[in-house]
Scaffold this active site. Structure first.
Site, mmCIF file in Angstrom:
data_model
loop_
_atom_site.group_PDB
_atom_site.id
_atom_site.type_symbol
_atom_site.label_atom_id
_atom_site.label_comp_id
_atom_site.label_asym_id
_atom_site.label_seq_id
_atom_site.Cartn_x
_atom_site.Cartn_y
_atom_site.Cartn_z
ATOM 1 N N GLY A 3 -19.932 17.168 64.150
ATOM 2 C CA GLY A 3 -21.271 17.497 63.689
ATOM 3 C C GLY A 3 -21.257 18.655 62.709
ATOM 4 O O GLY A 3 -20.230 18.977 62.122
ATOM 5 N N ILE A 25 -19.653 25.753 65.304
ATOM 6 C CA ILE A 25 -18.671 25.243 66.252
ATOM 7 C C ILE A 25 -17.846 24.130 65.612
ATOM 8 O O ILE A 25 -16.613 24.109 65.717
ATOM 9 C CB ILE A 25 -19.360 24.737 67.544
ATOM 10 N N GLU A 43 -20.145 11.624 59.659
ATOM 11 C CA GLU A 43 -21.359 11.455 58.880
ATOM 12 C C GLU A 43 -21.297 12.269 57.596
ATOM 13 O O GLU A 43 -21.515 11.774 56.515
ATOM 14 C CB GLU A 43 -22.496 11.995 59.746
#
Lengths: 519, 519
Positions: A277, A281, A302
């Site tokens: 993502g 992090i 993505e």
């Protein structure tokens, strides 16, 4: 020949060149009704700029705020100079399926803008199926598309993202194209597979991230193109390279876990295609892999963020699939400087393909995403703070976590609130909004540790999550809640005390910290 | 030659014929540790019978209750004479991923049996990946498999279901086979595609439900077979044919909706492959389709129930894919009487394939399932009553609803509690356990009406659900809760008052009805 002329190789379209302000006429129906628009763009790259800005200027100058309204269907978020400005001008009725921006957020959480979120791969598909614009036969009024070129046949070569642009181009009545001559053409970086309506949908013929299955352009019915506008505006990308100690500790936990899984024979030496993502992090994880002994890694994700560039530079990462070059201005600088090196290692696909369950499951992707919070039974909240306030949307997290070989969620065990340095726990008694369920998630991670939940029943899971992931300031209360819930229900399958399940969240809203007990 | 001898065509295995009680020796490790068992079987057909019963008898006779314990990994539920009896004898430690039976339910909801539920297609895959038996290298101690024959090469021809049997046979150290000679061989009805470990997983090459992509037998390493036992016991299937007025009204709403979608051009005339859950509503829907003008229908579902037989008889349904012949005794009687007619119209696949997101999405399946309840924002609870008490498990509902072309959930708007004929509402303020989220569901249906939620934002969705689906006895309160939540949050994206969100459920637990206001 101007740069614009040379980019538009189909000369029959040159008569459509016009200035941004000359496209206003295509939006005049807004006098009478909410118009349905589709834009290219994805977190936030490859979106149209000069036309939306011209429209905003027009609305502002003509005091059309709240009068000209549009439904915006866009793959994901776009730059704040466009959708967020539109929000301030009260130009948005419905907005699907993901957004960022302070004012658009304010609009959504005050009842002004009607947003809906949807798994990103499903959004593009359902848009194509006509589900969002049923009242007008499943069509869009106007597509506004950023492109870097047009082929000899009038087919569109996109810019820095694919997203839902292929479906939007397919179902729009009219197409306005912004050719961005401020950047080189990205011809060859896209792989556009168009999908059909069921029962005629095809197999997505990919068994390796390097495989192409489509065309470098979006097949376009050029008779629908009504305007071609030049733009030189850069993408307003976020700088997402930063990280911190907490993120680093989380990343270390994850890299350790991967090593353990390789030793146990449950992961190949070069792991499996990685999805990551956005945020600090994710940056730390990618940084951790760059510094790790793992080699020959590939990415199926993505968005390609800044942090992937050193990952490619290091030689550890061999190939990246994405749907968007979500680079910051600084990232784009590097990208273009080493474009010859990067261009054969990156492929952009439509979000319907980049996030497709078929591929995520087949390739055995390792999915990693950051929720707002997860609960002791491994239900995670990715979207609505306090269960009610929309942040950005579910994005692709559900596409990946439901179908991944390993579904990992990571967040800090604790964040500070205004009044308490440990005011907000990442581990809660009960998630006040559930985006990912216990049946979806395998591994939860905070800087405190990593909980491997595979094969654990709910009550065992709860003890493991509290032990490994919760912050010390919350461990006692969470354990106490668990034990009292067990007793109160007679050790039901997944014990809760419903009257107390949200006490942490209610106290946060009322008193500024989740710690309602004596600290 | 006995029937058993002729069914086991590989004569080199005939020396393994033995009586059920002679297989006890393969379970003696239970003296020292919890053993990991895999059984064939799926809701509840094709499961082993004489060996589990012999084991239960042995435990009972030798007072080994609570001493001999087993982890049970089975595709879905099996007959109550086996797993439910094992539960009464305290023989089960862990049970994955779905079960039915009063005593096993009691064990799970009293902390004795540790159950976990998982999407059924993912369960079979994760079992194969070794996620459930990490401690012993991803293997199972013993597989107990019901079969109807064994080929010349020692490969297993299954009985009335496939489920997770292929994966279980693959990872078991030892295999015990029950040949059921009480029924004809089902050779040719199964299509077994084995899957590989990533990164070597293959495309599932199916674009039409009639296509075969595997073998009629489970490829078996016959050196692992340690015993072959004869069984004549029938499957203990549930009679699921019944329906009622409420179910009929729900079915009518759905058939009307399909007609509307065909007219709007969003569904082909013969619809799309249908998935239907179990229960009276599913029966009514299939009955409704049998009586409808739709033709050339096909079914892509988990279980073939009794109600599908008249659907096939009518000629309206051309073909059925499933993983289990979940027929009642009466249903099986019909099945065998017309076997020549049915056998070319039905195919059983492994649950990893029958429920695979790749196929559900590609084929454009219409998914229909019954939850316990759904909330005003379209989050549904399929598993845990009151948020805590496990009923059966999530089953395949998530596999289908997350990936279907149309995701439909249906339940009665109201059910009676012990003290109130309208004591339990199907539409609640907030689902106390979320299995399916707002991003998964398209259409909700009760006997009151049908809410088409495609393209609606949460607050619009809530009004549509209350208006179309809620029972009159609950409409006012639900509307009042919605409006007060809107005001309390300042019209957040998805308004809730967390302190009040479960008032209906708390009142049901304390006072026997969700109606806590003056009736």
């Amino acid at each position: 020949m101007s740069e614009l002329q040379s980019r538009v190789r189909d000369k029959s379209l040159h008569h459509l060149f016009m200035k941004p302000e000359d496209t206003i006429k295509f939006f005049k129906d807004a006098d009478n009704r909410v118009m349905d628009l589709g834009w290219s763009g994805f977190t936030p790259v490859g979106y149209p700029k000069v036309v939306p800005i011209a429209l905003a200027d027009y609305v502002e100058k003509n005091s059309l705020q709240g009068k000209w309204k549009f439904n915006l269907f866009i793959g994901a978020s776009v730059g704040s100079e466009t959708e967020n400005r539109w929000a301030t001008l009260d130009m948005i009725d419905r907005r699907w399926p993901y957004q960022t921006g302070k004012d658009i957020g304010k609009g959504i959480n005050s009842g002004k803008i009607r947003m809906g979120d949807k798994h990103l791969s499903m959004f593009a598909q359902d848009l194509r199926y006509g589900f969002y614009t049923k009242d007008r036969g499943g069509k869009l009024d106007v597509a506004i598309i950023e492109a870097t070129a047009i082929t000899e046949n009038g087919d569109i070569i996109l810019a820095g993202s694919v997203g839902a642009a292929p479906e939007i181009i397919d179902i729009a009545d009219k197409i306005i194209i912004e050719i961005n001559t401020g950047m080189p053409s990205l011809e060859g970086m896209h792989d556009i597979m168009m999908t059909d309506l069921p029962p005629y949908r095809k197999i997505i013929p990919i068994t390796d991230v390097r495989q192409r299955c489509g065309t470098p352009f979006v097949p376009t019915n050029k008779s629908k193109i009504v305007a071609i506008v030049e733009s030189k505006l850069p993408d307003n990308g976020r700088a997402l390279r930063g990280t911190d100690d907490v993120a680093q500790a989380i990343a270390d936990n994850i890299v350790d876990f991967f090593s353990h899984e390789v030793k146990a024979g449950r992961l190949p030496k070069n792991l499996l295609p990685l999805q990551s993502g956005v945020g600090s992090i994710a940056n730390a994880v990618v940084g951790g892999l760059t510094a790790s002994p793992f080699e020959d890694l590939v990415v199926f994700t993505e968005v390609l963020q800044d942090t992937f560039l050193p990952f490619l530079d290091s030689g550890k990462c061999k190939y990246i699939n994405c749907t968007s070059l979500s680079l910051s201005a600084e990232g784009f600088k590097e990208w273009w400087e080493k474009f010859e090196f990067y261009k054969d290692k990156v492929l952009m696909r439509p979000q319907q393909i980049s996030n497709n369950p078929e591929l995520i499951r087949r390739l055995g992707v390792i999915g990693m995403n950051t929720p707002l919070e997860f609960d002791i039974y491994a239900h995670a909240n990715s979207t609505c703070a306090g269960g009610t306030k929309m942040l950005n949307g579910i994005g692709g997290s559900g596409d990946f976590l439901r179908n991944a070989y390993l579904s990992i969620m990571h967040c800090p065990s604790v964040r500070e609130s205004k009044t308490d340095e440990f005011g907000i726990s990442g581990v809660v008694t009960k998630a006040p909004h559930v985006d990912h369920t216990e049946a979806d998630l395998d591994v939860l991670v905070t800087e405190q540790g990593l909980a491997d939940l595979r094969g654990l029943a709910p009550k065992d899971r709860a003890r493991e999550i509290i032990k490994k992931c919760a912050h010390p300031a919350y461990k006692d209360y969470l354990t106490d809640y668990l034990e009292r819930s067990e007793k109160a229900t007679g050790y039901h399958h997944e014990p809760h005390i419903l009257s107390e399940a949200y006490k942490m969240h209610i106290n946060l809203a009322e008193n500024g910290t989740m710690r309602f007990w004596n600290k």
